[in-house]
Design an enzyme around this catalytic site. Structure first.
Site, short mmCIF file in Angstrom:
data_model
loop_
_atom_site.label_atom_id
_atom_site.label_comp_id
_atom_site.label_asym_id
_atom_site.label_seq_id
_atom_site.Cartn_x
_atom_site.Cartn_y
_atom_site.Cartn_z
N HIS A 87 -14.51 3.17 -28.13
CA HIS A 87 -15.61 2.31 -28.56
C HIS A 87 -16.06 2.64 -29.99
O HIS A 87 -16.29 1.75 -30.81
CB HIS A 87 -16.75 2.53 -27.57
CG HIS A 87 -17.98 1.77 -27.87
ND1 HIS A 87 -18.08 0.43 -27.60
CD2 HIS A 87 -19.14 2.14 -28.43
CE1 HIS A 87 -19.28 0.02 -27.97
NE2 HIS A 87 -19.93 1.04 -28.49
N ASP A 117 -19.26 14.20 -30.17
CA ASP A 117 -20.59 14.36 -30.81
C ASP A 117 -20.47 15.37 -31.94
O ASP A 117 -19.98 16.48 -31.74
CB ASP A 117 -21.60 14.87 -29.77
CG ASP A 117 -21.82 13.85 -28.66
OD1 ASP A 117 -22.05 12.68 -28.97
OD2 ASP A 117 -21.73 14.24 -27.48
C1 LIG Z 1 -19.96 10.30 -29.55
S1 LIG Z 1 -19.49 9.92 -27.94
C2 LIG Z 1 -17.85 9.20 -28.12
C3 LIG Z 1 -17.45 8.39 -26.92
C4 LIG Z 1 -16.03 7.80 -26.98
N1 LIG Z 1 -15.02 8.83 -27.01
C5 LIG Z 1 -15.88 6.87 -28.15
O1 LIG Z 1 -15.17 7.22 -29.10
O2 LIG Z 1 -16.48 5.80 -28.12
C6 LIG Z 1 -19.10 11.51 -27.27
C7 LIG Z 1 -19.16 11.52 -25.76
O3 LIG Z 1 -18.75 12.80 -25.28
C8 LIG Z 1 -19.57 13.14 -24.16
N2 LIG Z 1 -19.52 14.60 -23.98
C9 LIG Z 1 -20.06 15.55 -24.77
N3 LIG Z 1 -19.79 16.78 -24.30
C10 LIG Z 1 -19.05 16.61 -23.17
C11 LIG Z 1 -18.48 17.51 -22.22
N4 LIG Z 1 -18.62 18.85 -22.34
N5 LIG Z 1 -17.78 16.99 -21.18
C12 LIG Z 1 -17.65 15.65 -21.05
N6 LIG Z 1 -18.19 14.76 -21.91
C13 LIG Z 1 -18.86 15.22 -22.97
C14 LIG Z 1 -20.93 12.60 -24.57
O4 LIG Z 1 -21.79 12.43 -23.48
C15 LIG Z 1 -20.55 11.28 -25.22
O5 LIG Z 1 -20.52 10.20 -24.30
#
Ligand SMILES: C[S@@+](CC[C@H](N)C(=O)[O-])C[C@H]1O[C@@H](n2cnc3c(N)ncnc32)[C@H](O)[C@@H]1O
Length: 220
Positions: A194, A119
């Site tokens: 994704h 994010d």
């Molecule tokens: C923008 S999405 C990208 C998902 C995947 N990596 C992709 O490229 O399709 C970022 C993901 O990181 C997760 N996330 C954010 N902070 C996190 C944390 N501290 N621990 C685990 N997951 C986290 C969010 O919930 C989200 O699903």
């Protein structure tokens, strides 16, 4: 990431081997405690809908993969994909990767850490919420074995530049960033995470690096 609707896991699907809540975890996360073997262990931070962990575990059967996802419904969705395929070398943890890196993973025990399209937290005042920050970078570096890899991809230039600078400043033992090439995707599910699919379909510029932790201890 966009909160599009997710396929609900069927009620009969047994997720007990593929989905762990933080409180169910052993005190130390390792291949031995999670998979009862000693295969090299790779960790993905922020798995989203789980495309990477699904593909990577299938393509690398001699490694184990753990995905950590803070949004429970995404963790469950990704775990359900693994459970449907009866994957034996991957599982999901529903929880905060930063806490696990800090407290539950031994030094030099990971083969690789993957962070794909984290994010962005665009506003300056929110940047401290980024999952790649000073303490998480120090912790993930500590957890990697010498020679272990850290993969970081994003389509946000300033996140990329800030992270590369931060690593050079605080954990030079990670070495220099090595470029990672795009792999030709012939099928919609060939993309690694994704969001790579979305980024490439919209012809957004992507920034990708791989680090390989050095063997030697660097003097401060
Ligand atoms: C923008 S999405 C990208 C998902 C995947 N990596 C992709 O490229 O399709 C970022 C993901 O990181 C997760 N996330 C954010 N902070 C996190 C944390 N501290 N621990 C685990 N997951 C986290 C969010 O919930 C989200 O699903």
């Amino acid at each position: 990431m966009p909160r599009s609707s997710l396929r609900r896991p069927g009620q009969k699907l047994d997720l007990s081997r593929h989905l762990y809540e933080s409180e169910q975890l052993p005190s130390e996360l390792s291949s031995s405690s999670l998979f009862q073997n000693d295969l090299p262990l790779e960790l993905e931070i922020g798995s989203g809908k789980g495309l990477f962990i699904d593909n990577a575990s299938e393509q690398n059967p001699t490694h184990n993969f753990v995905g950590v996802e803070i949004i429970a419904k995404y963790a469950k969705h990704s775990a359900a994909k693994l459970a449907r395929k009866k994957t034996s070398n991957a599982l999901m943890i529903s929880g905060n990767a930063e806490t696990l890196l800090a407290k539950s993973i031994s030094a030099e025990s990971l083969e690789a850490v993957h962070v794909y399209f984290p994010d962005p937290w665009w506003k300056k005042k929110h940047r401290k919420r980024r999952v790649l920050n000073e303490s998480s970078i120090i912790n993930l570096t500590r957890c990697l074995r010498p020679g272990g890899r850290f993969h970081f991809w994003t389509d946000v230039l300033d996140y990329f530049e800030d992270t590369v600078e931060l690593i050079a400043e605080i954990t030079p033992i990670l070495g220099v960033p090595l470029p990672e090439d795009e792999i030709e995707a012939t099928h919609d599910l060939d993309y690694r995470p994704h969001l790579e699919r979305r980024s490439r379909q919209h012809r957004l510029r992507g920034y990708r690096d791989r680090y390989e932790k050095r063997n030697e201890t660097l003097s401060a």
